[in-house]
Design an enzyme around this catalytic site. Structure first.
Site, mmCIF file in Angstrom:
data_model
loop_
_atom_site.group_PDB
_atom_site.id
_atom_site.type_symbol
_atom_site.label_atom_id
_atom_site.label_comp_id
_atom_site.label_asym_id
_atom_site.label_seq_id
_atom_site.Cartn_x
_atom_site.Cartn_y
_atom_site.Cartn_z
ATOM 1 N N ASP A 1 6.298 5.385 7.112
ATOM 2 C CA ASP A 1 6.459 6.689 7.794
ATOM 3 C C ASP A 1 7.463 7.588 7.077
ATOM 4 O O ASP A 1 8.092 8.443 7.698
ATOM 5 C CB ASP A 1 6.892 6.486 9.252
ATOM 6 C CG ASP A 1 6.016 5.509 9.998
ATOM 7 O OD1 ASP A 1 4.784 5.653 9.907
ATOM 8 O OD2 ASP A 1 6.548 4.595 10.666
ATOM 9 N N LYS B 1 4.972 9.841 2.820
ATOM 10 C CA LYS B 1 4.265 9.639 1.550
ATOM 11 C C LYS B 1 3.030 10.527 1.437
ATOM 12 O O LYS B 1 2.670 10.964 0.351
ATOM 13 C CB LYS B 1 3.873 8.165 1.406
ATOM 14 C CG LYS B 1 5.048 7.206 1.318
ATOM 15 C CD LYS B 1 4.601 5.770 1.122
ATOM 16 C CE LYS B 1 3.810 5.240 2.310
ATOM 17 N NZ LYS B 1 4.601 5.193 3.560
ATOM 18 N N GLY C 1 -1.185 5.742 8.524
ATOM 19 C CA GLY C 1 -1.617 7.115 8.738
ATOM 20 C C GLY C 1 -0.803 8.065 7.892
ATOM 21 O O GLY C 1 0.425 8.068 7.957
ATOM 22 N N HIS C 2 -1.460 8.868 7.062
ATOM 23 C CA HIS C 2 -0.784 9.858 6.230
ATOM 24 C C HIS C 2 -1.123 11.249 6.753
ATOM 25 O O HIS C 2 -2.296 11.595 6.894
ATOM 26 C CB HIS C 2 -1.213 9.730 4.765
ATOM 27 C CG HIS C 2 -0.649 8.517 4.099
ATOM 28 N ND1 HIS C 2 -1.010 8.119 2.833
ATOM 29 C CD2 HIS C 2 0.266 7.620 4.510
ATOM 30 C CE1 HIS C 2 -0.339 7.015 2.499
ATOM 31 N NE2 HIS C 2 0.435 6.701 3.515
ATOM 32 N N GLN D 1 2.388 1.967 4.359
ATOM 33 C CA GLN D 1 3.600 1.336 4.887
ATOM 34 C C GLN D 1 4.803 1.566 3.948
ATOM 35 O O GLN D 1 4.855 2.565 3.261
ATOM 36 C CB GLN D 1 3.363 -0.155 5.161
ATOM 37 C CG GLN D 1 2.469 -0.443 6.352
ATOM 38 C CD GLN D 1 0.996 -0.568 6.012
ATOM 39 O OE1 GLN D 1 0.608 -0.993 4.938
ATOM 40 N NE2 GLN D 1 0.155 -0.165 6.922
#
Length: 428
Positions: free
Chosen positions: A13, A16, A40-41, A224
């Protein structure tokens, strides 16, 4: 030409997605090397938000090849939903997305095993997303997994499925007292997925190495963060794959001599989602304020993230094992308005000072942070694009991070939008 790995240095988180999206402009290919749809990005372009789970962030640029490597575990239904969602918003997919034949498939029984095993752990639950990631990697390591290439061969897929389901159903019924699965039901469901995904399945190791040989720019994207790495993180409160920079090699079939740079992404403070020790966690109203101001809720699950001060102990560990060449510092603007900012420089445990991350989790769980305080700033940094325009104390905070880690900051993110950034050094 440079081949750059972007890796998170905390518990994920770190932002990235935005960094990868920005760097994708000059990349020829963007390749995801590990994790699953538990990641999730988030990317914001002209106030439009895109949340990506499996497809590399580079897909938002036209004519960028995007690879999902063999190190990723794929939930076909989730991937198809993501593809359809992007197509509906005008994103070109068909000519740009490639999925490794060797990527393992998340099956419905993996999700069931994930859920039931967490129940059985009770108070010692790991805090997984319950999406079957861990059990899918277990089958991969146990050599009983099903790969994307198997979906292209119905007879092979059916044989493997029936053979493994015998063991899985025994486990579900006898240990977890849960409902068993029928092979035909799964077969029919996944053949439907295979029909929709077959056009994307390819020899991605050949594609990426050909582009490298042709001197193309390659961007390696992890999910991650380092402290969730299965080998180097806060085990067992980790993910089930290698999130560190080295995972780019194994997760895509690229030799280590081909990696040019490693850019570590660091949030200006620290967050953690789920269970596990977190020495610098802020448990008062300030922690809640950071959560709300920073929008610290999981892009995949919506779970609230625990917030804390910057932790140099874990960052030194992360910098060392990733072999960093530079840092991207994100969410600097979230610290706007704080009078004092704390930086954890060491841990204290039963009178002993630890300047390096202790591998013994029983010790780590009981560690107390040793803080150094620096001055905050009142000036709003949101949207600043010029380093010289940052407040003096914000620049001092950045210089302190560089000095403590021995690594230079190359990019500073000052907001969610794609263009809210300060570029100090090009990566390509």
């Amino acid at each position: 030409m440079p081949n750059v790995v972007v890796v998170g240095l905390q518990w994920g988180d770190e932002g990235k997605g935005k960094i990868v999206d920005f760097l994708s402009e000059k990349a020829d290919v963007v390749a995801r090397y590990q994790g699953g749809h538990n990641a999730g990005h988030t990317v914001v372009i002209n106030d439009e938000k895109f949340i990506l789970h499996l497809i590399p962030s580079g897909i938002l640029y036209k004519a960028k090849k995007c690879l999902i490597g063999n190190g990723v575990v794929i939930a076909p239904a989730a991937l198809i939903e993501e593809i359809n969602g992007l197509k509906a918003r005008g994103v070109e997919i068909s000519r740009n997305l490639f999925i490794s034949k060797n990527a393992h498939v998340i099956m419905p029984y993996h999700t069931a095993l994930d859920r039931e095993s967490e129940k059985l752990r009770g108070d010692r639950s790991i805090g997984t997303t319950g999406r079957g990631i861990g059990p899918a990697y277990c089958d991969k390591i146990g050599r009983t997994g099903i790969r994307m290439a198997d979906l292209l061969q119905p007879a092979v897929f059916k044989e493997k499925l029936k053979a493994h389901l015998f063991y899985i159903n025994f486990l579900l019924e006898n240990l977890y007292k849960a409902e068993a699965f029928k092979a035909d039901d799964i077969f029919n469901e996944y053949m439907g997925y295979a029909e929709k995904l077959s056009a994307y399945i390819a020899d991605t190791d050949i594609i990426i190495n050909r582009i490298i040989a042709e001197k193309g720019n390659v961007l390696f994207e992890g999910a991650q963060g380092t402290m969730l790495d299965i080998d180097h993180g806060t085990y067992p409160f980790v993910t089930s794959s290698n999130a560190i920079a080295g995972g780019a090699c194994t997760g895509l079939g690229v030799g280590p001599t081909k990696i040019s740079r490693v850019l570590g992404v660091v949030k200006a403070y620290t967050t953690r989602v789920g269970s596990g020790p977190f020495p610098t966690e802020i448990k008062d109203a300030l922690g809640d304020t950071l959560r709300e101001k920073g929008g610290e809720y999981g892009a995949t699950t919506g779970r609230p993230r625990r917030c804390g001060w910057l932790d140099m102990v874990i960052l030194r560990h992360s910098a060392r094992i990733n072999g960093l060449t530079g840092i991207a510092l994100t969410k600097l603007d979230i610290l706007d308005g704080l009078d004092v900012i704390k930086i954890c420089t060491a841990y204290r445990h039963k009178g002993k000072i630890y300047e390096e991350f202790p591998k013994e989790m029983n010790i780590f769980e009981e560690c107390e942070p040793v803080y150094e305080e620096v001055k905050g700033w009142d000036t709003i940094t949101l949207g600043i694009r010029d380093f010289t325009k940052l407040p003096r104390t914000a620049k001092a905070y950045i210089k302190t991070i560089e000095k403590m880690l021995g690594v230079k900051v190359h990019i500073i993110s000052t907001g969610q939008r794609r263009d809210e950034r300060i570029l100090l050094k090009e990566q390509f």
